[in-house]
Enzyme design. Sequence first.
Site, PDB file in Angstrom:
ATOM      1  N   ARG A  34       0.819  -1.217   0.000  1.00 12.17           N
ATOM      2  CA  ARG A  34       0.000   0.000   0.000  1.00 12.17           C
ATOM      3  C   ARG A  34       0.853   1.268   0.000  1.00 12.17           C
ATOM      4  NH1 ARG A  34      -5.165  -1.440   3.964  1.00 12.17           N
ATOM      5  NH2 ARG A  34      -6.354  -2.551   2.365  1.00 12.17           N
ATOM      6  N   LYS A 198     -17.764 -16.487   3.772  1.00 15.73           N
ATOM      7  CA  LYS A 198     -19.196 -16.324   4.027  1.00 15.73           C
ATOM      8  C   LYS A 198     -19.980 -15.777   2.839  1.00 15.73           C
ATOM      9  CE  LYS A 198     -18.744 -15.735   9.026  1.00 15.73           C
ATOM     10  NZ  LYS A 198     -19.092 -14.880  10.185  1.00 15.73           N
ATOM     11  N   GLY A 354      -9.096  -8.471   0.639  1.00 18.35           N
ATOM     12  CA  GLY A 354      -7.899  -8.719   1.443  1.00 18.35           C
ATOM     13  C   GLY A 354      -7.349 -10.125   1.352  1.00 18.35           C
ATOM     14  N   GLY A 377     -12.756  -3.808   1.264  1.00 20.07           N
ATOM     15  CA  GLY A 377     -14.142  -3.385   1.452  1.00 20.07           C
ATOM     16  C   GLY A 377     -14.591  -2.402   0.402  1.00 20.07           C
TER      17      GLY A 377
END
Length: 395
Positions: A34, A198, A354, A377
């Site tokens: 990053r 999930k 991620g 996100g």
Amino acid sequence: MKTIEQADFKGKKVLVRCDFNVPLKNGTITDDTRIRECMPTIRKLLSDGAAVILMSHLGRPAGTGYEAEYSLSPVAKHLEKLLELPVVFPGDAFTEATENAAKALQPGQVMLLENLRFIKGETKGDENFARYLASLGDTYVNDAFGAAHRSHSSTAVIASFFPQSKYFGLLMAHEIENLEKLLHHAEHPFTAVIGGAKVSSKIDVLKNLADKVDNLIIGGGMAYTFVKATGGSVGNSLVEDDKLDTAREILEEFKKKGVRLLLPSDTVCADRFDNDAQRKTVPTDAIPDGWMGMDIGKDSIAACQEVLNESRSVLWNGPLGVFEMENFSNGTLQIGRCIGKVTERGGYTAVGGGDSVAAVNRLGLTQGISYISTGGGAMLEYLEGKKLPGVEAIG
């Protein structure tokens, strides 16, 4: 998009919101991706003759002031190495020392503010904190795609103080251009590979992709919810029982749209969640009680490869198994390699989220991907079709 490429910043004091939320171990940065991704923006501003004030968050401090564990000091030191320049770092939680250092900053110099989340108002989108930050510079640049989905003081609110002088950084512009290409200009056949633990975190992404992709490959822990929803036995595998109806609705929606959908036909399962557990390969809809799915099997890999070999565009979000454990990393590795071959053939491939990015890095697959997103996100929300506050604020 109004990017920094369209302006000259000579003599300007430029506030740049970066995403330096990097992993640390004993005060040492373990992955500087990053930080490196922000370098083109910083170098462009410096070459113009700007004074550059960088700001970022790190982790989740309490917001009650300075906490040594979450200090950006290691980032400041790393920036000095990458830029081969001294970096001014007041190291305080936004006191007079910060203001004085900002006032004294000269063209060609770089300053890094301390962790923005040392101030509680940052995550609440406090206007007063945004006004304070804005007072430190005369131009605002947002280059923090990883935080673009947050309505925080430094990512969205601050932009209102720079109505005529706010820009996207090069990283931010690159992220948006690539996501727009993926969502609205993808070459077909277009395949989405969606994994991870999930279903609940991917529902809106799947719904938004239904009328965009030709093929959908579902893997990872979330696959077992879909398999159970269609009547399969999944043993002790991860399942969201409250999402079974949702899974059935998603499957029906993709069927209506004519999308080819692949669930893993076979699964490498284990008798416990451990790399050294006993393991065997079984049909995914017939996992014995006491066993749990940990990776996709050889037949599933072959079926995925067949689809990917015909694809011109690929979106990959989420690993296909427990890639952190060597004995259950093969599915993710083989599919990653196959996606890399799509790139080699001139296709377009994108990876985000991620865990997906971690898998690509860990398995040495980064060179074979067209575009790797720095925002987990934020990328998911963009793919869901949501407006990102940090993007909307620049306009």
